[in-house]
Motif scaffolding. Structure first.
Motif, PDB file in Angstrom:
ATOM      1  N   UNK A  22       1.818  11.523  -5.880  1.00 43.55           N
ATOM      2  CA  UNK A  22       2.912  11.851  -6.790  1.00 43.55           C
ATOM      3  C   UNK A  22       4.218  12.041  -6.035  1.00 43.55           C
ATOM      4  N   UNK A  23       4.153  12.696  -4.869  1.00 41.89           N
ATOM      5  CA  UNK A  23       5.353  12.876  -4.051  1.00 41.89           C
ATOM      6  C   UNK A  23       5.896  11.529  -3.589  1.00 41.89           C
ATOM      7  N   UNK A  24       4.994  10.638  -3.211  1.00 40.50           N
ATOM      8  CA  UNK A  24       5.394   9.329  -2.691  1.00 40.50           C
ATOM      9  C   UNK A  24       6.133   8.511  -3.745  1.00 40.50           C
ATOM     10  N   UNK A  25       5.643   8.548  -4.986  1.00 38.25           N
ATOM     11  CA  UNK A  25       6.244   7.731  -6.034  1.00 38.25           C
ATOM     12  C   UNK A  25       7.324   8.463  -6.832  1.00 38.25           C
ATOM     13  N   UNK A  26       7.422   9.784  -6.686  1.00 36.74           N
ATOM     14  CA  UNK A  26       8.418  10.544  -7.446  1.00 36.74           C
ATOM     15  C   UNK A  26       9.819  10.381  -6.863  1.00 36.74           C
ATOM     16  N   UNK A  27       9.931  10.380  -5.593  1.00 34.12           N
ATOM     17  CA  UNK A  27      11.250  10.270  -4.975  1.00 34.12           C
ATOM     18  C   UNK A  27      11.167  10.629  -3.510  1.00 34.12           C
ATOM     19  N   UNK A  28      12.271  10.436  -2.810  1.00 37.81           N
ATOM     20  CA  UNK A  28      12.282  10.742  -1.382  1.00 37.81           C
ATOM     21  C   UNK A  28      11.504   9.724  -0.572  1.00 37.81           C
ATOM     22  N   UNK A  29      11.425   8.532  -1.078  1.00 36.81           N
ATOM     23  CA  UNK A  29      10.686   7.488  -0.384  1.00 36.81           C
ATOM     24  C   UNK A  29      11.574   6.281  -0.137  1.00 36.81           C
ATOM     25  N   UNK A  30      11.093   5.407   0.710  1.00 40.51           N
ATOM     26  CA  UNK A  30      11.779   4.143   0.950  1.00 40.51           C
ATOM     27  C   UNK A  30      10.822   3.018   0.616  1.00 40.51           C
ATOM     28  N   UNK A  31      11.380   1.865   0.324  1.00 42.98           N
ATOM     29  CA  UNK A  31      10.571   0.741  -0.110  1.00 42.98           C
ATOM     30  C   UNK A  31      11.097  -0.542   0.508  1.00 42.98           C
ATOM     31  N   UNK A  32      10.171  -1.454   0.793  1.00 47.25           N
ATOM     32  CA  UNK A  32      10.552  -2.784   1.255  1.00 47.25           C
ATOM     33  C   UNK A  32       9.462  -3.757   0.855  1.00 47.25           C
ATOM     34  N   UNK A  33       9.834  -5.014   0.750  1.00 47.57           N
ATOM     35  CA  UNK A  33       8.884  -6.026   0.291  1.00 47.57           C
ATOM     36  C   UNK A  33       8.852  -7.203   1.250  1.00 47.57           C
ATOM     37  N   UNK A  34       7.670  -7.765   1.401  1.00 49.81           N
ATOM     38  CA  UNK A  34       7.453  -9.032   2.096  1.00 49.81           C
ATOM     39  C   UNK A  34       6.378  -9.723   1.255  1.00 49.81           C
ATOM     40  N   UNK A  35       6.804 -10.671   0.447  1.00 55.45           N
ATOM     41  CA  UNK A  35       5.917 -11.278  -0.538  1.00 55.45           C
ATOM     42  C   UNK A  35       4.609 -11.712   0.084  1.00 55.45           C
ATOM     43  N   UNK A  36       3.482 -11.389  -0.463  1.00 60.66           N
ATOM     44  CA  UNK A  36       3.136 -10.840  -1.767  1.00 60.66           C
ATOM     45  C   UNK A  36       2.894  -9.335  -1.792  1.00 60.66           C
ATOM     46  N   UNK A  37       3.390  -8.591  -0.811  1.00 60.54           N
ATOM     47  CA  UNK A  37       3.107  -7.161  -0.722  1.00 60.54           C
ATOM     48  C   UNK A  37       4.421  -6.382  -0.667  1.00 60.54           C
ATOM     49  N   UNK A  38       4.432  -5.226  -1.323  1.00 61.91           N
ATOM     50  CA  UNK A  38       5.546  -4.291  -1.249  1.00 61.91           C
ATOM     51  C   UNK A  38       5.011  -2.997  -0.666  1.00 61.91           C
ATOM     52  N   UNK A  39       5.771  -2.371   0.202  1.00 59.70           N
ATOM     53  CA  UNK A  39       5.356  -1.111   0.813  1.00 59.70           C
ATOM     54  C   UNK A  39       6.316  -0.008   0.412  1.00 59.70           C
ATOM     55  N   UNK A  40       5.762   1.099  -0.048  1.00 61.60           N
ATOM     56  CA  UNK A  40       6.528   2.307  -0.344  1.00 61.60           C
ATOM     57  C   UNK A  40       6.054   3.332   0.677  1.00 61.60           C
ATOM     58  N   UNK A  41       6.993   3.924   1.424  1.00 61.56           N
ATOM     59  CA  UNK A  41       6.568   4.849   2.470  1.00 61.56           C
ATOM     60  C   UNK A  41       7.451   6.077   2.506  1.00 61.56           C
ATOM     61  N   UNK A  42       6.874   7.137   3.075  1.00 62.64           N
ATOM     62  CA  UNK A  42       7.548   8.425   3.123  1.00 62.64           C
ATOM     63  C   UNK A  42       7.126   9.154   4.395  1.00 62.64           C
ATOM     64  N   UNK A  43       8.094   9.696   5.098  1.00 64.26           N
ATOM     65  CA  UNK A  43       7.791  10.523   6.264  1.00 64.26           C
ATOM     66  C   UNK A  43       7.417  11.919   5.792  1.00 64.26           C
ATOM     67  N   UNK A  44       6.516  12.547   6.546  1.00 69.82           N
ATOM     68  CA  UNK A  44       6.101  13.906   6.218  1.00 69.82           C
ATOM     69  C   UNK A  44       5.724  14.619   7.509  1.00 69.82           C
ATOM     70  N   UNK A  45       5.677  15.932   7.492  1.00 70.49           N
ATOM     71  CA  UNK A  45       5.285  16.649   8.708  1.00 70.49           C
ATOM     72  C   UNK A  45       3.806  16.416   9.015  1.00 70.49           C
ATOM     73  N   UNK A  46       3.502  16.256  10.279  1.00 68.53           N
ATOM     74  CA  UNK A  46       2.117  15.991  10.690  1.00 68.53           C
ATOM     75  C   UNK A  46       1.279  17.252  10.592  1.00 68.53           C
ATOM     76  N   UNK A  47       0.043  17.067  10.224  1.00 65.35           N
ATOM     77  CA  UNK A  47      -0.923  18.155  10.135  1.00 65.35           C
ATOM     78  C   UNK A  47      -2.048  17.828  11.102  1.00 65.35           C
ATOM     79  N   UNK A  48      -2.599  18.824  11.769  1.00 65.67           N
ATOM     80  CA  UNK A  48      -3.634  18.577  12.770  1.00 65.67           C
ATOM     81  C   UNK A  48      -4.917  18.024  12.154  1.00 65.67           C
ATOM     82  N   UNK A  49      -5.142  18.295  10.854  1.00 66.92           N
ATOM     83  CA  UNK A  49      -6.378  17.845  10.209  1.00 66.92           C
ATOM     84  C   UNK A  49      -6.314  16.410   9.703  1.00 66.92           C
TER      85      UNK A  49
END
Length: 132
Positions: A22-49
């Motif tokens: 939900x966080x990824x698709x709600x906002x605060x993300x970036x997107x790019x496409x290379x046909x036939x795939x689109x990538x939506x990505x978001x940076x987040x703080x790393x967790x040890x687990x």
């Protein structure tokens, strides 16, 4: 050459958290496409687990009515990520404390050969590594 054990796609690398999706698709993300795939990505703080990269692969029923074709497209994207994930993992090693959530979305109404899917996923991962 990267470590051969890094060419896996483990359970920890799969995005299973609905909250993270939900966080990824709600906002605060970036997107790019290379046909036939689109990538939506978001940076987040790393967790040890958790793994440094969490991936979601989605193929819409609107594009393929038959599950066999949807599953083939998802399998191709997962395999392409597995083979090229060293690109993004190397970029994340330079930024400790940072993790990445990525959603790969299928854009095409037809199936493509694995070579073209692999090339487009590798291109997306290189572009993401540059943005980091």
């Amino acid at each position: 050459m990267p470590d051969p054990s890094s060419h896996t796609f483990s359970k920890q690398e799969r995005m299973t958290s609905r909250k993270l999706m939900e966080q990824l698709f709600a906002g605060g993300h970036r997107s790019m496409a290379a046909f036939p795939v689109r990538a939506v990505f978001m940076e987040m703080p790393a967790d040890s687990k958790m793994a440094p990269v969490q991936v979601l692969v989605s193929v819409s029923k609107r594009h393929f009515k038959r599950a066999v074709k949807r599953n083939r497209a998802k399998r191709q994207v997962r395999e392409a990520f597995r083979q090229n994930k060293h690109i993004i993992c190397d970029a994340l090693r330079e930024r400790p404390g940072t993790a990445l959530a990525i959603a790969f979305l299928w854009l095409s109404d037809s199936l493509h050969d694995s070579r073209s899917v692999d090339a487009s996923v590798a291109s997306l991962l290189r572009r993401m590594a540059e943005k980091l």
